[in-house]
Design an enzyme around this catalytic site. Structure first.
Site, PDB file in Angstrom:
ATOM      1  N   HIS A  21       0.858  -1.187   0.000  1.00 19.98           N
ATOM      2  CA  HIS A  21       0.000   0.000   0.000  1.00 19.98           C
ATOM      3  C   HIS A  21       0.898   1.243   0.000  1.00 19.98           C
ATOM      4  O   HIS A  21       2.130   1.125   0.019  1.00 19.98           O
ATOM      5  CB  HIS A  21      -1.006  -0.031   1.155  1.00 19.98           C
ATOM      6  CG  HIS A  21      -0.412  -0.069   2.537  1.00 19.98           C
ATOM      7  ND1 HIS A  21       0.383   0.928   3.042  1.00 19.98           N
ATOM      8  CD2 HIS A  21      -0.497  -0.998   3.520  1.00 19.98           C
ATOM      9  CE1 HIS A  21       0.757   0.634   4.278  1.00 19.98           C
ATOM     10  NE2 HIS A  21       0.237  -0.552   4.589  1.00 19.98           N
ATOM     11  N   HIS A  24       3.943   1.633   2.356  1.00 18.68           N
ATOM     12  CA  HIS A  24       5.196   0.966   1.961  1.00 18.68           C
ATOM     13  C   HIS A  24       5.879   1.759   0.841  1.00 18.68           C
ATOM     14  O   HIS A  24       7.093   1.966   0.849  1.00 18.68           O
ATOM     15  CB  HIS A  24       4.924  -0.459   1.451  1.00 18.68           C
ATOM     16  CG  HIS A  24       4.147  -1.300   2.412  1.00 18.68           C
ATOM     17  ND1 HIS A  24       2.946  -1.871   2.082  1.00 18.68           N
ATOM     18  CD2 HIS A  24       4.395  -1.656   3.692  1.00 18.68           C
ATOM     19  CE1 HIS A  24       2.488  -2.555   3.125  1.00 18.68           C
ATOM     20  NE2 HIS A  24       3.348  -2.442   4.114  1.00 18.68           N
ATOM     21  N   CYS A 130       3.149 -10.713  19.464  1.00 22.29           N
ATOM     22  CA  CYS A 130       2.196 -10.189  18.476  1.00 22.29           C
ATOM     23  C   CYS A 130       2.615 -10.678  17.103  1.00 22.29           C
ATOM     24  O   CYS A 130       3.727 -10.358  16.634  1.00 22.29           O
ATOM     25  CB  CYS A 130       2.159  -8.653  18.496  1.00 22.29           C
ATOM     26  SG  CYS A 130       1.219  -8.010  17.081  1.00 22.29           S
ATOM     27  N   CYS A 133       3.183  -7.811  14.485  1.00 27.46           N
ATOM     28  CA  CYS A 133       4.514  -7.180  14.586  1.00 27.46           C
ATOM     29  C   CYS A 133       5.618  -8.223  14.476  1.00 27.46           C
ATOM     30  O   CYS A 133       6.780  -7.873  14.336  1.00 27.46           O
ATOM     31  CB  CYS A 133       4.715  -6.492  15.928  1.00 27.46           C
ATOM     32  SG  CYS A 133       3.619  -5.141  16.304  1.00 27.46           S
ATOM     33  N   CYS A 152      -2.065  -5.642  21.210  1.00 29.00           N
ATOM     34  CA  CYS A 152      -0.926  -4.926  20.633  1.00 29.00           C
ATOM     35  C   CYS A 152      -1.424  -3.532  20.255  1.00 29.00           C
ATOM     36  O   CYS A 152      -2.434  -3.410  19.570  1.00 29.00           O
ATOM     37  CB  CYS A 152      -0.428  -5.665  19.389  1.00 29.00           C
ATOM     38  SG  CYS A 152       0.578  -4.602  18.336  1.00 29.00           S
ATOM     39  N   HIS A 155      -1.512  -3.066  16.236  1.00 29.05           N
ATOM     40  CA  HIS A 155      -2.484  -3.820  15.439  1.00 29.05           C
ATOM     41  C   HIS A 155      -3.871  -3.887  16.080  1.00 29.05           C
ATOM     42  O   HIS A 155      -4.798  -4.399  15.475  1.00 29.05           O
ATOM     43  CB  HIS A 155      -1.950  -5.234  15.166  1.00 29.05           C
ATOM     44  CG  HIS A 155      -0.755  -5.230  14.254  1.00 29.05           C
ATOM     45  ND1 HIS A 155       0.534  -5.119  14.723  1.00 29.05           N
ATOM     46  CD2 HIS A 155      -0.674  -5.272  12.904  1.00 29.05           C
ATOM     47  CE1 HIS A 155       1.364  -5.102  13.699  1.00 29.05           C
ATOM     48  NE2 HIS A 155       0.662  -5.190  12.585  1.00 29.05           N
ATOM     49  N   LYS A 308      -2.626   4.664  11.666  1.00 28.37           N
ATOM     50  CA  LYS A 308      -1.683   4.175  10.651  1.00 28.37           C
ATOM     51  C   LYS A 308      -2.455   3.425   9.569  1.00 28.37           C
ATOM     52  O   LYS A 308      -3.235   2.525   9.878  1.00 28.37           O
ATOM     53  CB  LYS A 308      -0.691   3.234  11.331  1.00 28.37           C
ATOM     54  CG  LYS A 308       0.328   2.600  10.405  1.00 28.37           C
ATOM     55  CD  LYS A 308       1.313   1.766  11.221  1.00 28.37           C
ATOM     56  CE  LYS A 308       2.283   1.029  10.330  1.00 28.37           C
ATOM     57  NZ  LYS A 308       2.299  -0.408  10.542  1.00 28.37           N
ATOM     58  N   LYS A 311      -3.228  -2.626   5.838  1.00 26.43           N
ATOM     59  CA  LYS A 311      -4.081  -3.619   5.189  1.00 26.43           C
ATOM     60  C   LYS A 311      -4.914  -4.353   6.226  1.00 26.43           C
ATOM     61  O   LYS A 311      -6.074  -4.665   6.002  1.00 26.43           O
ATOM     62  CB  LYS A 311      -3.220  -4.605   4.402  1.00 26.43           C
ATOM     63  CG  LYS A 311      -2.878  -4.101   3.005  1.00 26.43           C
ATOM     64  CD  LYS A 311      -4.036  -4.275   2.044  1.00 26.43           C
ATOM     65  CE  LYS A 311      -3.912  -3.418   0.817  1.00 26.43           C
ATOM     66  NZ  LYS A 311      -3.454  -4.028  -0.379  1.00 26.43           N
TER      67      LYS A 311
HETATM   68  N1  MSP Z   1       9.282  -6.924   7.623  1.00 25.64           N
HETATM   69  C1  MSP Z   1       9.374  -5.879   8.569  1.00 25.64           C
HETATM   70  C2  MSP Z   1      10.627  -5.050   8.337  1.00 25.64           C
HETATM   71  C3  MSP Z   1      11.898  -5.818   8.375  1.00 25.64           C
HETATM   72  S1  MSP Z   1      13.273  -4.817   8.033  1.00 25.64           S
HETATM   73  C4  MSP Z   1      14.587  -5.721   8.443  1.00 25.64           C
HETATM   74  C5  MSP Z   1       8.149  -4.979   8.447  1.00 25.64           C
HETATM   75  N2  MSP Z   1       7.482  -5.056   7.320  1.00 25.64           N
HETATM   76  S2  MSP Z   1       6.154  -4.228   7.000  1.00 25.64           S
HETATM   77  O1  MSP Z   1       5.798  -4.624   5.668  1.00 25.64           O
HETATM   78  O2  MSP Z   1       5.169  -4.445   8.007  1.00 25.64           O
HETATM   79  O3  MSP Z   1       6.513  -2.727   7.079  1.00 25.64           O
HETATM   80  C6  MSP Z   1       7.565  -2.228   6.314  1.00 25.64           C
HETATM   81  C7  MSP Z   1       7.683  -0.742   6.441  1.00 25.64           C
HETATM   82  O4  MSP Z   1       6.501  -0.114   5.956  1.00 25.64           O
HETATM   83  C8  MSP Z   1       7.886  -0.255   7.873  1.00 25.64           C
HETATM   84  O5  MSP Z   1       8.927   0.712   7.895  1.00 25.64           O
HETATM   85  C9  MSP Z   1       6.587   0.415   8.210  1.00 25.64           C
HETATM   86  O6  MSP Z   1       6.771   1.491   9.086  1.00 25.64           O
HETATM   87  C10 MSP Z   1       6.170   0.925   6.835  1.00 25.64           C
HETATM   88  N3  MSP Z   1       4.757   1.208   6.816  1.00 25.64           N
HETATM   89  C11 MSP Z   1       3.711   0.345   6.917  1.00 25.64           C
HETATM   90  N4  MSP Z   1       2.560   1.073   6.991  1.00 25.64           N
HETATM   91  C12 MSP Z   1       2.861   2.401   6.943  1.00 25.64           C
HETATM   92  C13 MSP Z   1       2.125   3.574   6.903  1.00 25.64           C
HETATM   93  N5  MSP Z   1       0.811   3.591   6.991  1.00 25.64           N
HETATM   94  N6  MSP Z   1       2.801   4.738   6.737  1.00 25.64           N
HETATM   95  C14 MSP Z   1       4.165   4.790   6.564  1.00 25.64           C
HETATM   96  N7  MSP Z   1       4.884   3.690   6.613  1.00 25.64           N
HETATM   97  C15 MSP Z   1       4.278   2.501   6.877  1.00 25.64           C
HETATM   98  O7  MSP Z   1       7.883  -4.225   9.375  1.00 25.64           O
END
Ligand code: MSP
Length: 528
Positions: A21, A24, A130, A133, A152, A155, A308, A311
């Site tokens: 999304h 990311h 969790c 996380c 958590c 989430h 935040k 998904k």
């Molecule tokens: N897999 C772990 C990261 C491992 S790094 C060694 C993870 N993955 S994640 O897919 O959940 O999130 C990846 C990144 O996307 C994180 O930095 C997270 O903060 C970012 N984001 C997820 N949702 C977000 C928003 N709504 N806004 C901004 N960034 C966000 O965590």
């Protein structure tokens, strides 16, 4: 390749439990803007992104979709995560998957080294976890629901209680070394609020932490105990070194690459995963006797309704929902300019549409179409020779110098919105210049031809500078400007133009062939 240390930037690796999304995409775009800017300073750059494919969360999602984890991750990586890089025009140098052989090998080598160094021992873990996380939670981390359940806070879902025999990492040994490190390197975590949070967490004393899982099979087996896999975070964090050759022998090309690229110059992370990157990760590196990353930058969240975007909460917006309407350049421009990097921000179609219309379609797009159309109309598309410069021309050159210096210093400190604001300020100055000089009036008077030529030259030479400065943010649109003003045959590829030399006036040679094109940022009448 030269032996010079590369400027190494990473994004977190993304869980492949679902499609990307815009939260990311936000991190990946920030990394791309940063690395393109550094490349345009003549630096060697290495930009890494990838996917985090092991662990309970991914395993359960695969199961829920009736697929094996291997098939599921393969499908998601190829159908969703790799294509989004093209959607956003991201120029990463590598893409690491934690299921790849190079990664799994590096993980095994790393943890064997920590075990050999005396930092790993066996014990029992009992406590909350969790799955969202993928984190062992501390009692103080949780919130209580109205019916007394432990949730958590990220989430808003109940945690699971684990009780398993597994292997532990002696994190407690690193409380003092980490405090000492952060005392000496006060910019190693940014922004300042993140630095303070990290230092205060470490100051309260670090406890040892479980580094393996016995009840999970989807992961990298421990080299010394094949009944257990490495805890997913302690597998994932290692991507930053396994991707560049950790685990290979130093005299191989991979080993040489590791020496040339490590340590990371910037780990970009969302603020929710700061502790992993600024506490656990440097402690792991200390235990392995490897250099620490120079900076961890924690950005804010994209919010929906004050929460935040995620998904899990069904608030995720796919990047293509925005790029299909506005294009990749406008996506990149909007998110990097409208939200201050390091703070939370809300996305709204109305705000995006308003900024797109005012700043891109009207501001920059109009300037490009006026400049090129007038050179075509009054000079048959051949860039004229400028006559003597007036104060107005010289003032514009001065504002270019000031804008480029401000932009460079802002981009270097990851203040993307300030960097863009500086460039946009110059675009506005050029538009004002055109309004005041009224070249369309000069064109009606033959005696004014030399002045007309100067004004047209100043406009196109300003566009030359704008294209160089905005290339990191909007590479496709700026490449189009570069070709419309006829710069390519004389000045070479846009991406190779140095941003620190952009204010040297007179680089675009008279005689360059200028052409009109379609609207750079077509007007979008309705918000979807
Ligand atoms: N897999 C772990 C990261 C491992 S790094 C060694 C993870 N993955 S994640 O897919 O959940 O999130 C990846 C990144 O996307 C994180 O930095 C997270 O903060 C970012 N984001 C997820 N949702 C977000 C928003 N709504 N806004 C901004 N960034 C966000 O965590």
């Amino acid at each position: 390749m030269s032996a010079r240390k590369a400027f190494y930037v990473t994004t977190p690796i993304y869980y492949v439990n679902d499609a990307p999304h815009i939260g990311h995409a936000y991190t990946t775009v920030a990394g791309d803007v940063l690395t393109r800017w550094h490349r345009q300073r003549g630096e060697q750059v290495w930009y890494l992104t990838g996917t985090d494919e092991h662990g309970t969360k991914v395993e359960r999602t695969a199961e829920a979709n009736g697929m094996s984890p291997a098939d599921w991750t393969h499908k998601l990586v190829h159908e969703s995560w790799l294509p989004v890089l093209a959607t956003l025009d991201v120029a990463n140098d590598d893409f690491i998957r934690t299921t790849s052989g190079r990664h799994r090998h590096g993980v095994a080598v790393f943890w064997q080294r920590l075990k050999d160094n005396g930092y790993v021992y066996e014990d029992v873990y009992e406590g909350p976890y969790c799955v969202g996380c993928e984190e062992f939670k501390l009692p103080g981390d949780l919130i209580e629901s109205s019916d007394g359940e432990q949730l958590c806070p990220i989430h808003s879902k109940p945690v699971e209680m684990l009780s398993e025999r597994n292997w532990w990492f002696k994190l407690s040994a690193f409380t003092e070394p980490l405090l000492e490190h952060y005392k000496r390197h006060s910019h190693a975590v940014e922004p300042k609020s993140a630095y303070n949070e990290v230092v205060s967490f470490i100051s309260s004393g670090l406890s040892d932490i479980s580094m393996s899982r016995s009840a999970v099979s989807w992961g990298v087996p421990l080299p010394w105990d094949s009944d257990q896999v490495v805890y997913v975070w302690f597998d994932a964090l290692l991507n930053y070194i396994t991707a560049i050759g950790f685990g290979a022998s130093p005299d191989t090309p991979e080993g040489e690459r590791f020496d040339r690229i490590w340590p990371a110059d910037v780990h970009l992370v969302g603020k929710d995963i700061l502790r992993f990157h600024a506490v656990y990760w440097p402690a792991m590196l200390m235990a392995a006797e490897l250099p620490l990353p120079r900076k961890v930058f924690a950005h804010g969240w994209l919010l929906v309704g004050g929460e935040k975007m995620s998904k899990t909460k069904l608030t995720g917006i796919a990047p293509s929902q925005i790029t299909d309407t506005f294009g990749a350049d406008a996506f990149r421009y909007y998110f990097m300019s409208a939200i201050h990097f390091g703070q939370d921000g809300s996305f709204s179609w109305e705000d995006m549409h308003a900024r797109y219309t005012a700043e891109l379609a009207n501001g920059l797009g109009n300037l490009v179409s006026r400049a090129t159309a007038m050179v075509v109309k009054y000079c048959d598309g051949i860039l004229p020779e400028p006559g003597p410069y007036t104060n107005a021309d010289r003032n514009l050159q001065d504002s270019l110098l000031a804008a480029s210096e401000r932009a460079d210093s802002a981009m270097m400190r990851l203040d993307f919105s300030a960097g863009i604001a500086a460039i946009r300020g110059f675009v506005e100055a050029v538009n004002l210049y055109v309004t005041e000089q009224e070249p369309w009036k000069l064109a009606k008077d033959d005696e004014q031809t030399p002045r007309l030529h100067t004004v047209l030259y100043v406009m196109c030479e300003s566009l030359r500078a704008i294209a160089v400065l905005y290339n990191a943010v909007m590479p496709a649109a700026m490449t189009s400007v570069w070709s419309r003003i006829g710069a390519l045959p004389h000045l070479g590829p846009l991406a190779e133009r140095d941003v620190t030399e952009v204010s040297r006036w007179g680089q675009l040679p008279p005689g360059a062939l200028v052409a009109k094109g379609g609207a750079l940022f077509p007007r979008i009448e309705e918000t979807p």
